[in-house]
Every structure is written in C-alpha cells, then in structure tokens.
Write a protein that holds these residues in place. Structure first.
Motif, PDB file in Angstrom:
ATOM      1  N   HIS A   1      42.244  39.474  39.449  1.00 16.90           N
ATOM      2  CA  HIS A   1      42.284  38.360  40.166  1.00 16.90           C
ATOM      3  C   HIS A   1      43.330  38.448  41.230  1.00 16.90           C
ATOM      4  O   HIS A   1      44.650  38.154  40.740  1.00 16.90           O
TER       5      HIS A   1
ATOM      6  N   VAL B   1      45.701  36.520  44.170  1.00 12.90           N
ATOM      7  CA  VAL B   1      46.044  35.530  45.078  1.00 12.90           C
ATOM      8  C   VAL B   1      46.764  36.070  46.009  1.00 12.90           C
ATOM      9  O   VAL B   1      48.049  36.247  45.825  1.00 12.90           O
TER      10      VAL B   1
ATOM     11  N   TYR C   1      38.838  44.267  36.213  1.00 12.42           N
ATOM     12  CA  TYR C   1      38.786  43.347  37.653  1.00 12.42           C
ATOM     13  C   TYR C   1      40.316  42.577  37.724  1.00 12.42           C
ATOM     14  O   TYR C   1      40.562  41.872  36.699  1.00 12.42           O
TER      15      TYR C   1
ATOM     16  N   ARG D   1      38.856  44.421  42.934  1.00 13.40           N
ATOM     17  CA  ARG D   1      39.977  43.390  42.958  1.00 13.40           C
ATOM     18  C   ARG D   1      39.254  42.315  43.997  1.00 13.40           C
ATOM     19  O   ARG D   1      38.251  42.391  44.584  1.00 13.40           O
ATOM     20  N   SER D   2      39.777  41.067  43.573  1.00 15.11           N
ATOM     21  CA  SER D   2      38.972  39.956  44.326  1.00 15.11           C
ATOM     22  C   SER D   2      39.055  39.794  45.932  1.00 15.11           C
ATOM     23  O   SER D   2      38.169  39.438  46.300  1.00 15.11           O
TER      24      SER D   2
ATOM     25  N   LEU E   1      31.244  40.493  37.356  1.00 16.56           N
ATOM     26  CA  LEU E   1      31.936  39.603  37.989  1.00 16.56           C
ATOM     27  C   LEU E   1      31.653  39.245  39.246  1.00 16.56           C
ATOM     28  O   LEU E   1      31.557  37.909  39.840  1.00 16.56           O
ATOM     29  N   ARG E   2      31.416  40.375  40.169  1.00 19.50           N
ATOM     30  CA  ARG E   2      31.250  40.256  41.544  1.00 19.50           C
ATOM     31  C   ARG E   2      29.874  41.265  41.651  1.00 19.50           C
ATOM     32  O   ARG E   2      30.104  42.087  42.111  1.00 19.50           O
TER      33      ARG E   2
ATOM     34  N   VAL F   1      48.910  38.698  40.765  1.00 20.75           N
ATOM     35  CA  VAL F   1      47.693  38.828  39.867  1.00 20.75           C
ATOM     36  C   VAL F   1      47.890  37.962  38.692  1.00 20.75           C
ATOM     37  O   VAL F   1      48.349  38.488  37.667  1.00 20.75           O
TER      38      VAL F   1
ATOM     39  N   LEU G   1      43.646  39.150  34.778  1.00 20.56           N
ATOM     40  CA  LEU G   1      42.559  40.258  35.050  1.00 20.56           C
ATOM     41  C   LEU G   1      41.761  40.322  33.641  1.00 20.56           C
ATOM     42  O   LEU G   1      41.910  39.898  32.585  1.00 20.56           O
ATOM     43  N   ASP G   2      40.604  40.819  34.020  1.00 26.29           N
ATOM     44  CA  ASP G   2      39.371  41.064  32.965  1.00 26.29           C
ATOM     45  C   ASP G   2      39.335  42.621  32.853  1.00 26.29           C
ATOM     46  O   ASP G   2      39.099  43.353  33.675  1.00 26.29           O
TER      47      ASP G   2
END
Length: 189
Positions: free
Chosen positions: A156, A158, A154, A52-53, A34-35, A166, A169-170
């Motif tokens: 997400h 905010v 992962y 984490r994002s 994802l990243r 959160v 999550l993936d």
C-alpha cells in the motif's frame, strides 16, 4: 520515473527497518486478490510476486535451476519487473531497487542445507527456497507460526511529497500443513 523508483526504494527500506509493524494473520479457503484488475504473472519457475497500489507494474521473483532441474546454488533467485502498465515487458531492477527495496540477498549456501534468502526491504523475513513434491520451486517463510508457501505481497503506497510511504503491506501464501490460504496484514505502528 527513476526519481520515483529511488524515493519508493528509500521509503520501503526505511519503513521496513525503522518502524515496527503490527501483524494480523487470518486464514481462508482461497487467496484474496486485492486488485483483481492487475495481471497475475505466470513466469517459468516463479516463486512469488510483489504488486503495488500505484500501478500494475509487478516485481517477479523466480528460481534459477541448473541443467538437472535442481536449484542453482550459485545464483538461485532472480528478481525483475513486468511492466504491465506499459507493454508487459521484462525489465531488470535498477541498482537502487536491488540495494534498498526488491533485491535478493542469498545466504552463503552450505552443502546439504537449504538455500535461504531475504528481500532488501524486509531483511528480517528469511525465506527458504525449496522444490515441492512436483519438483517445482517455491519460497517458504514463517507467517504466524506456520510454514507458508509465499504467493504474493501487496504494498500500500501513499504518494505525495518527496518520498512515498508504505504504511501497510499484505503477505499472501498457502499453509504447507493445512493447505489453507494465509493472509498477514502488516501495518506500521
């Protein structure tokens, strides 16, 4: 930084325990990054990792093995940070992170039975610690009715206000039966 860690730990724990998630499971040929700009850890006895994002800092979960290469049943899983957005250094989890978010709770080991454990923020997701055919440790869990070797999670996150949230999550892993990549997206209802 410590206040942020406390807020994130509280948000993870609260969101995982107080809210329901919808789950969507898909299969593919390979595990998606994802990243792609985030470093992927490659630690001795690594089981899986959590990204984490907000930044590239990563929590690594690794198995502890005894002198014979078997799972150390007295203290089988270690969790720690790799501070990639600073210098890549290894840093232990603080008390709040261990208790509310990233800490490991190992079920009492029973002779002849597999070691099972959970992560503080997702206590309903039990994992089994095992050795694969090459005698490498792996964390296995159920995803969409399949037994999966967990690779990474992962979150997400905010940010904003007093507490980050959160909302999704993936979970990424490999189906042990088919060898295919499995992706579970969990979104708060």
């Amino acid at each position: 930084m410590r206040l942020y860690a406390l807020a994130l730990a509280c948000a993870l724990s609260w969101s995982a325990q107080a809210r329901d998630f919808t789950s969507t499971v898909t299969e593919s040929e390979h595990i998606e990054k994802l990243r792609p700009e985030f470093k992927v850890p490659d630690e001795p006895n690594q089981l899986f990792y959590v990204q984490r994002s907000p930044n590239s800092n990563t929590v690594v979960y690794a198995a502890r093995l005894d002198g014979h290469g078997e799972i150390d049943r007295s203290d089988p899983v270690e969790a720690y940070w790799r501070k990639y957005n600073i210098d890549g250094g290894k840093v232990g989890l603080n008390f709040i992170e261990r208790m509310m978010a990233y800490g490991v709770k190992v079920d009492r080991p029973q002779p002849g039975k597999p070691v099972t454990f959970t992560i503080a923020a997702l206590p309903e997701r039990k994992m089994t610690l095992a050795l694969d055919a090459q005698h490498r440790p792996e964390a296995r869990m159920q995803v969409g009715g399949r037994t999966v070797k967990l690779v990474y999670v992962y979150l997400h996150v905010v940010e904003g206000g007093l507490m980050p949230s959160v909302p999704a999550l993936d979970v990424f892993g490999t189906d042990l039966a088919s060898g295919r990549a499995v992706h579970e997206l969990l979104v708060q209802k």
